[in-house]
Design a protein around this motif. Structure first.
Motif, PDB file in Angstrom:
ATOM      1  N   ASP A 288       0.791  -1.226   0.000  1.00 30.39           N
ATOM      2  CA  ASP A 288       0.000   0.000   0.000  1.00 30.39           C
ATOM      3  C   ASP A 288       0.828   1.284   0.000  1.00 30.39           C
ATOM      4  N   PRO A 289       1.458   1.611  -1.138  1.00 30.35           N
ATOM      5  CA  PRO A 289       2.226   2.863  -1.171  1.00 30.35           C
ATOM      6  C   PRO A 289       1.310   4.071  -0.980  1.00 30.35           C
ATOM      7  N   ARG A 290       1.724   4.947  -0.104  1.00 30.78           N
ATOM      8  CA  ARG A 290       1.003   6.199   0.142  1.00 30.78           C
ATOM      9  C   ARG A 290       2.018   7.312   0.298  1.00 30.78           C
ATOM     10  N   ASP A 291       1.786   8.383  -0.395  1.00 35.31           N
ATOM     11  CA  ASP A 291       2.698   9.532  -0.352  1.00 35.31           C
ATOM     12  C   ASP A 291       4.134   9.121  -0.661  1.00 35.31           C
TER      13      ASP A 291
ATOM     14  N   GLU B   5       5.655   6.324  -0.031  1.00 35.75           N
ATOM     15  CA  GLU B   5       6.257   5.393   0.930  1.00 35.75           C
ATOM     16  C   GLU B   5       5.412   4.127   1.025  1.00 35.75           C
ATOM     17  N   TYR B   6       6.054   2.995   1.252  1.00 36.50           N
ATOM     18  CA  TYR B   6       5.360   1.727   1.435  1.00 36.50           C
ATOM     19  C   TYR B   6       5.193   1.425   2.913  1.00 36.50           C
ATOM     20  N   GLY B   7       4.044   0.846   3.264  1.00 35.55           N
ATOM     21  CA  GLY B   7       3.857   0.336   4.612  1.00 35.55           C
ATOM     22  C   GLY B   7       4.672  -0.939   4.748  1.00 35.55           C
TER      23      GLY B   7
END
Length: 55
Positions: free
Chosen positions: A18-21, A23-25
């Motif tokens: 789940d890449p967000r902004d 960055e990956y979790g």
């Protein structure tokens, strides 16, 4: 999205999702030779890491 990174010298497999902004979790790290539980993802399987290379 799901990505796996093998770290053979440390005998580990890292899971990223789940890449967000940009960055990956980071999910819990698995020891090579164990299974990675992906049943709660779109993949829907447990992935055995015993066949991953260690060299």
């Amino acid at each position: 999205m799901l990505a796996l990174a093998e770290d053979a010298p440390k005998d580990k497999c890292h899971r990223f999702r789940d890449p967000r902004d940009g960055e990956y979790g980071i999910e819990p790290t698995a020891v090579l030779g164990t299974s990675i539980d992906l049943t709660g993802t779109r993949v829907g399987i447990a992935l055995a890491t015993g066949g991953f290379g260690r060299d």
